[in-house]
Design a protein around this motif. Structure first.
Motif, mmCIF file in Angstrom:
data_model
loop_
_atom_site.group_PDB
_atom_site.id
_atom_site.type_symbol
_atom_site.label_atom_id
_atom_site.label_comp_id
_atom_site.label_asym_id
_atom_site.label_seq_id
_atom_site.Cartn_x
_atom_site.Cartn_y
_atom_site.Cartn_z
ATOM 1 N N GLN A 185 0.840 -1.187 0.000
ATOM 2 C CA GLN A 185 0.000 0.000 0.000
ATOM 3 C C GLN A 185 0.882 1.246 0.000
ATOM 4 O O GLN A 185 2.059 1.199 0.353
ATOM 5 N N ARG A 186 0.319 2.346 -0.405
ATOM 6 C CA ARG A 186 1.119 3.563 -0.616
ATOM 7 C C ARG A 186 1.810 4.041 0.655
ATOM 8 O O ARG A 186 2.955 4.498 0.601
ATOM 9 N N ASP A 187 1.146 3.960 1.791
ATOM 10 C CA ASP A 187 1.773 4.429 3.028
ATOM 11 C C ASP A 187 3.035 3.642 3.371
ATOM 12 O O ASP A 187 3.944 4.177 4.012
ATOM 13 N N PHE A 188 3.090 2.375 2.979
ATOM 14 C CA PHE A 188 4.236 1.527 3.300
ATOM 15 C C PHE A 188 5.278 1.491 2.177
ATOM 16 O O PHE A 188 6.395 1.018 2.392
ATOM 17 N N THR A 189 4.896 1.969 1.002
ATOM 18 C CA THR A 189 5.714 1.763 -0.193
ATOM 19 C C THR A 189 6.383 3.043 -0.694
ATOM 20 O O THR A 189 7.586 3.063 -0.969
ATOM 21 N N ARG A 190 5.596 4.083 -0.830
ATOM 22 C CA ARG A 190 6.107 5.308 -1.444
ATOM 23 C C ARG A 190 6.996 6.095 -0.485
ATOM 24 O O ARG A 190 6.813 6.053 0.737
ATOM 25 N N GLU A 191 7.915 6.838 -1.061
ATOM 26 C CA GLU A 191 8.849 7.627 -0.254
ATOM 27 C C GLU A 191 8.122 8.607 0.644
ATOM 28 O O GLU A 191 8.548 8.886 1.773
ATOM 29 N N GLU A 192 7.000 9.138 0.155
ATOM 30 C CA GLU A 192 6.236 10.110 0.938
ATOM 31 C C GLU A 192 5.222 9.456 1.859
ATOM 32 O O GLU A 192 4.459 10.150 2.554
ATOM 33 N N GLY A 193 5.203 8.133 1.919
ATOM 34 C CA GLY A 193 4.248 7.432 2.755
ATOM 35 C C GLY A 193 4.475 7.690 4.232
ATOM 36 O O GLY A 193 5.581 8.023 4.669
ATOM 37 N N PRO B 159 -8.581 4.019 6.722
ATOM 38 C CA PRO B 159 -9.617 3.753 5.725
ATOM 39 C C PRO B 159 -10.060 5.028 5.007
ATOM 40 O O PRO B 159 -10.332 6.049 5.637
ATOM 41 N N GLY B 160 -10.102 4.947 3.688
ATOM 42 C CA GLY B 160 -10.511 6.080 2.876
ATOM 43 C C GLY B 160 -9.398 7.017 2.492
ATOM 44 O O GLY B 160 -9.593 7.911 1.658
ATOM 45 N N SER B 161 -8.200 6.822 3.055
ATOM 46 C CA SER B 161 -7.078 7.702 2.729
ATOM 47 C C SER B 161 -6.337 7.212 1.493
ATOM 48 O O SER B 161 -6.386 6.027 1.138
ATOM 49 N N ASP B 162 -5.630 8.118 0.855
ATOM 50 C CA ASP B 162 -4.828 7.746 -0.312
ATOM 51 C C ASP B 162 -3.733 6.762 0.079
ATOM 52 O O ASP B 162 -3.396 5.850 -0.680
ATOM 53 N N GLY B 163 -3.187 6.917 1.280
ATOM 54 C CA GLY B 163 -2.104 6.054 1.721
ATOM 55 C C GLY B 163 -2.501 4.611 1.933
ATOM 56 O O GLY B 163 -1.655 3.716 1.918
ATOM 57 N N ALA B 164 -3.786 4.358 2.127
ATOM 58 C CA ALA B 164 -4.255 2.986 2.336
ATOM 59 C C ALA B 164 -4.382 2.210 1.031
ATOM 60 O O ALA B 164 -4.467 0.976 1.045
ATOM 61 N N GLU B 165 -4.393 2.911 -0.103
ATOM 62 C CA GLU B 165 -4.641 2.264 -1.388
ATOM 63 C C GLU B 165 -3.458 1.412 -1.837
ATOM 64 O O GLU B 165 -2.302 1.679 -1.482
ATOM 65 N N LEU B 166 -3.756 0.396 -2.636
ATOM 66 C CA LEU B 166 -2.704 -0.399 -3.266
ATOM 67 C C LEU B 166 -1.889 0.479 -4.203
ATOM 68 O O LEU B 166 -2.408 1.433 -4.794
ATOM 69 N N VAL B 167 -0.614 0.142 -4.362
ATOM 70 C CA VAL B 167 0.204 0.871 -5.325
ATOM 71 C C VAL B 167 -0.229 0.503 -6.736
ATOM 72 O O VAL B 167 -0.747 -0.598 -6.997
ATOM 73 N N ARG C 101 -3.653 -3.931 5.237
ATOM 74 C CA ARG C 101 -3.920 -3.481 6.610
ATOM 75 C C ARG C 101 -4.734 -2.197 6.536
ATOM 76 O O ARG C 101 -4.515 -1.361 5.659
ATOM 77 N N LEU C 102 -5.639 -2.024 7.471
ATOM 78 C CA LEU C 102 -6.410 -0.793 7.616
ATOM 79 C C LEU C 102 -6.497 -0.481 9.099
ATOM 80 O O LEU C 102 -6.855 -1.353 9.894
ATOM 81 N N TYR C 103 -6.163 0.745 9.459
ATOM 82 C CA TYR C 103 -6.207 1.144 10.862
ATOM 83 C C TYR C 103 -7.239 2.261 11.052
ATOM 84 O O TYR C 103 -7.089 3.357 10.503
ATOM 85 N N ARG C 104 -8.271 1.968 11.812
ATOM 86 C CA ARG C 104 -9.239 3.018 12.127
ATOM 87 C C ARG C 104 -8.519 4.157 12.849
ATOM 88 O O ARG C 104 -7.590 3.929 13.625
ATOM 89 N N ASP D 203 -2.494 8.629 19.364
ATOM 90 C CA ASP D 203 -1.788 9.913 19.528
ATOM 91 C C ASP D 203 -1.678 10.700 18.231
ATOM 92 O O ASP D 203 -1.057 11.762 18.207
ATOM 93 N N GLY D 204 -2.232 10.145 17.128
ATOM 94 C CA GLY D 204 -2.270 10.932 15.892
ATOM 95 C C GLY D 204 -1.544 10.356 14.701
ATOM 96 O O GLY D 204 -1.574 10.965 13.623
ATOM 97 N N ASP D 205 -0.862 9.213 14.844
ATOM 98 C CA ASP D 205 -0.246 8.591 13.673
ATOM 99 C C ASP D 205 -1.334 8.245 12.667
ATOM 100 O O ASP D 205 -2.398 7.737 13.043
ATOM 101 N N ARG D 206 -1.078 8.502 11.397
ATOM 102 C CA ARG D 206 -2.053 8.227 10.353
ATOM 103 C C ARG D 206 -1.449 7.249 9.364
ATOM 104 O O ARG D 206 -0.728 7.627 8.457
ATOM 105 N N VAL D 207 -1.737 5.967 9.586
ATOM 106 C CA VAL D 207 -1.167 4.898 8.775
ATOM 107 C C VAL D 207 -2.296 4.043 8.219
ATOM 108 O O VAL D 207 -3.099 3.498 8.976
ATOM 109 N N ALA D 208 -2.373 3.955 6.893
ATOM 110 C CA ALA D 208 -3.371 3.123 6.226
ATOM 111 C C ALA D 208 -4.770 3.351 6.799
ATOM 112 O O ALA D 208 -5.511 2.415 7.086
#
Length: 220
Positions: free
Chosen positions: A20-28, A87-95, A61-64, A80-85
């Motif tokens: 997914q983009r959050d785990f893959t892309r440099e800006e993730g 649901p509905g975010s661009d970062g959660a999408e498949l590359v 993975r999807l984290y509410r 505490d505010g981490d935004r990882v994968a």
């Protein structure tokens, strides 16, 4: 290799793990080194499965945002505010490299309910609530129903979710292939441990030669 662990290309399914983009892309938001580079190789492998009409399951993975479905080790960070994968975010999408042609977006409500989202003729997305793709999911039942006895694994960050998925597959008596250059985070000790449990390691070229021969007289 022996008769019990020898993979069967005629009855194989591909599992892509957390690509997914959050785990893959440099800006993730949670970039795993090496995953962006491995994505190009994953593209080759997914293309081969599509060309052969063999099943593909993209595991995500999807984290509410409130952390309620997160692993304990990540729950506090998300609270505490981490935004990882999310649901509905661009970062959660498949590359893009591993998705079919066309606009494919995760149906996160459906996925979080434990359903499989179909995105191709024999290609689906599924959500896993913890490290391994078999834990508290319908994956094993789905593979058995499709007469699958071999899983081919690639994706993101071997030490965590891919390794857990591989061991879960092994303990369920699936034959396992790992495409080594389509998997980030793989290290030499890990390779040795996988071989010790009967996992077959192939780079993309070796895999292509093996899998491409599936329409010969020999099924394995």
């Amino acid at each position: 290799m022996d008769e019990y662990t020898q993979p069967d290309r005629e009855h194989a399914a591909l599992l892509t793990i957390d690509t997914q983009r959050d785990f893959t892309r440099e800006e993730g938001s949670a970039t795993i080194p090496g995953t962006n580079e491995a994505a190009g190789t994953m593209q080759r492998v997914t293309r081969q499965f599509r060309e052969q009409g063999s099943p593909i399951v993209h595991v995500v993975r999807l984290y509410r945002s409130d952390g309620s479905n997160a692993d304990l080790c990540r729950r506090a960070g998300i609270e505490d505010g981490d935004r990882v994968a999310i649901p509905g975010s661009d970062g959660a999408e498949l590359v893009d490299e591993i998705t079919p042609v066309g606009d494919v977006s995760l149906d996160t409500d459906r996925l979080l309910d434990g359903e499989f989202q179909r995105i191709g003729d024999d290609e689906t997305i599924m959500y896993k609530p913890r490290w391994g793709a078999f834990y508290d999911t319908g994956l094993e039942e789905r593979l058995r129903a499709a007469d699958i006895d071999t899983v081919v694994v690639c994706g993101c960050n071997f030490p965590n979710c891919p390794r857990t998925t591989i061991y879960e597959a092994s303990e369920r008596d699936f034959r396992v292939v790992v495409v080594t250059d389509a998997l980030s985070g793989l290290y030499e000790r890990g390779r040795e441990e996988l071989r010790d449990i009967g996992v077959h390691l192939m780079d993309a070229n070796e895999f292509g030669e093996w899998f491409g021969a599936r329409n010969t007289n020999s099924s394995r």
